[in-house]
Scaffold this active site. Structure first.
Site, PDB file in Angstrom:
ATOM      1  N   CYS A 106       0.886  -1.164   0.000  1.00 24.64           N
ATOM      2  CA  CYS A 106       0.000   0.000   0.000  1.00 24.64           C
ATOM      3  C   CYS A 106       0.918   1.207   0.000  1.00 24.64           C
ATOM      4  O   CYS A 106       1.498   1.547   1.026  1.00 24.64           O
ATOM      5  CB  CYS A 106      -0.900   0.011   1.245  1.00 24.64           C
ATOM      6  N   CYS A 109      -0.616   4.362   2.257  1.00 26.75           N
ATOM      7  CA  CYS A 109      -0.742   4.297   3.721  1.00 26.75           C
ATOM      8  C   CYS A 109      -0.304   2.927   4.194  1.00 26.75           C
ATOM      9  O   CYS A 109       0.875   2.588   4.046  1.00 26.75           O
ATOM     10  CB  CYS A 109      -2.131   4.714   4.209  1.00 26.75           C
ATOM     11  N   SER A 110      -1.210   2.137   4.749  1.00 27.94           N
ATOM     12  CA  SER A 110      -0.792   0.849   5.297  1.00 27.94           C
ATOM     13  C   SER A 110      -1.892  -0.198   5.155  1.00 27.94           C
ATOM     14  O   SER A 110      -2.028  -1.069   6.000  1.00 27.94           O
ATOM     15  CB  SER A 110      -0.404   1.005   6.770  1.00 27.94           C
ATOM     16  N   CYS A 111      -2.682  -0.117   4.071  1.00 27.98           N
ATOM     17  CA  CYS A 111      -3.794  -1.049   3.870  1.00 27.98           C
ATOM     18  C   CYS A 111      -3.275  -2.485   3.843  1.00 27.98           C
ATOM     19  O   CYS A 111      -2.292  -2.791   3.164  1.00 27.98           O
ATOM     20  CB  CYS A 111      -4.505  -0.731   2.557  1.00 27.98           C
TER      21      CYS A 111
END
Lengths: 204, 218
Positions: A106, A109-111
């Site tokens: 991702c 962000c941090s999906c």
């Protein structure tokens, strides 16, 4: 719940103080129940983690009908094993083959697919991984000790929406007849992100 | 937005440091930040898209010097202040001074399993897709000052529709409280040579999810 073991440097102390101030304010205002916070932490520290995903992969390796379902409707197939919810609402499973290797990132962000892999590791959230996985994945893989044949195509999935990806690594050689739990033990978290391979029975 | 979060394809960012999968947190305060962030989400003041925008709106120097849980904490403080649930003097004092707005929405311990199990599906009924699987498309030069999920490295690039996911909540509006406005969502695959030019790995292809308004026919 606020034990301070192993973290003595000043920056950590400042962060601990800052978080405590916020939690105290929110608790005094009746906006947060610390016991509910504890329950959330317990869920992701002790209950939901990459062993869930490993069970999905082991089932896919041993049950062709399940593998087919996983390919067609990963959300439903994964839910049938009891794994669903936050950050796994719309799942897609991608299958590694000798010709194509899948990697998930991702960049924005941090999906990450929480119901099957738990919380993302620090490196997954780092600018280093997010920047490089989409441009030089072979160099990133080398940092995980993984080297793929030159002709293997690499397919990177940047999770820019709410679709979450689970990589199904290739089943290692020499695992015929192994039980599902024994196979699941070969499935590492990193292999389900695409930054590792499933372990061989000798390496496990 | 062209903010610090949009790092895909950047150079000079250093090595990736693998980590044992048994490691869940690096400090106890990180656990509290996770729990507080999810618990405060239940107050209903903001959406997932709003919280992402709060994180990417941190100044770049702050963003790059913070661990991910620190980014979450700073964004949570901003979100709670914007929702007028807390004020800076309370954080300074470490105690409540002003009345809360939505204590009636406090997440209870009993509700935690249901809230986590329900999650936040983003698929909605919406317009039929204009593009079909296999079709060639190009991403627009879309770079709003507000929230968007079209990464910079994939702007103005030609690719192929690989999957159609139905209509999903549109982050560019939803992040700003301007409504969900669902749009068809696609997986678009690009060759690395299209994204990065000469010297790109010829064996690499990269996909993103793109909402329909990010795309035009190639």
């Amino acid at each position: 719940m606020h034990d301070d073991h192993d973290h003595a440097d000043n920056e950590m102390d400042a962060m601990t103080a800052r978080v405590r101030a916020l939690e105290t304010v929110l608790t005094e205002k009746g906006l947060v129940d610390p016991a509910a916070v504890d329950a959330i932490i317990d869920t992701y520290e002790n209950r939901v983690g990459p062993r869930n995903g490993a069970a999905v992969v082991a089932r896919a390796w041993t049950d062709p009908e399940f593998a087919k379902w996983l390919r067609q409707d990963a959300t439903a197939a994964i839910a049938s094993l009891g794994f669903s919810g936050r950050q796994g609402e719309h799942m897609v499973a991608v299958f590694n083959t000798p010709k194509e290797h899948n990697i998930v990132v991702c960049t924005l962000c941090s999906c990450y697919p929480w119901p099957v892999l738990g919380l993302p590791p620090s490196w997954y959230k780092s600018p280093a991984y997010r920047a490089r996985a989409v441009r030089e994945p072979r160099a990133v893989l080398a940092e995980f000790g993984v080297s793929l044949p030159e002709e293997t195509r690499i397919r990177v999935w940047d999770s820019t929406a709410e679709i979450r990806y689970l990589v199904v690594p290739e089943r290692p050689a020499g695992t015929d007849g192994m039980s599902e739990p024994a196979l699941a033990a070969l499935v590492t978290r990193d292999s389900m992100i695409g930054c590792g391979l499933a372990l061989t029975p000798e390496a496990a | 937005m062209n903010g610090p979060q949009d790092v895909g394809g950047r150079h000079g960012v250093g090595a990736v440091v693998p980590e044992d999968e048994a490691v869940r947190f690096h400090a106890d305060w990180e656990k509290r930040v996770l729990g507080l962030t999810l618990a405060c989400g239940a107050l209903g003041h903001w959406t997932l898209d709003t919280s992402r925008h709060a994180r990417e709106s941190l100044p770049p120097a702050v963003y790059y010097n913070a661990s991910y849980y620190e980014i979450w904490l700073r964004a949570l403080e901003h979100l709670l202040e914007a929702a007028q649930e807390i004020k800076p003097d309370e954080l300074t004092n470490g105690h409540a001074i002003h009345p809360p707005r939505r204590p009636d929405r406090r997440l209870t311990t009993e509700a935690v399993p249901d809230v986590l199990a329900r999650g936040g599906p983003t698929e909605r009924t919406g317009p039929k897709p204009a593009f079909a699987i296999g079709e060639r498309v190009r991403t627009r030069n879309h770079q709003p000052a507000g929230h968007t999920r079209l990464p910079g490295y994939a702007r103005g690039a030609a690719g192929v529709v690989e999957a159609v996911h139905g209509a999903h909540v549109f982050p560019d509006t939803n992040a700003h409280g301007d409504g969900e406005h669902p749009q068809p969502l696609y997986t678009i695959r690009f060759e690395a040579t299209e994204l990065y030019g000469d010297g790109a790995d010829p064996t690499l292809s990269v996909s993103i999810e793109a909402w329909e308004s990010y795309l035009e026919r190639a």
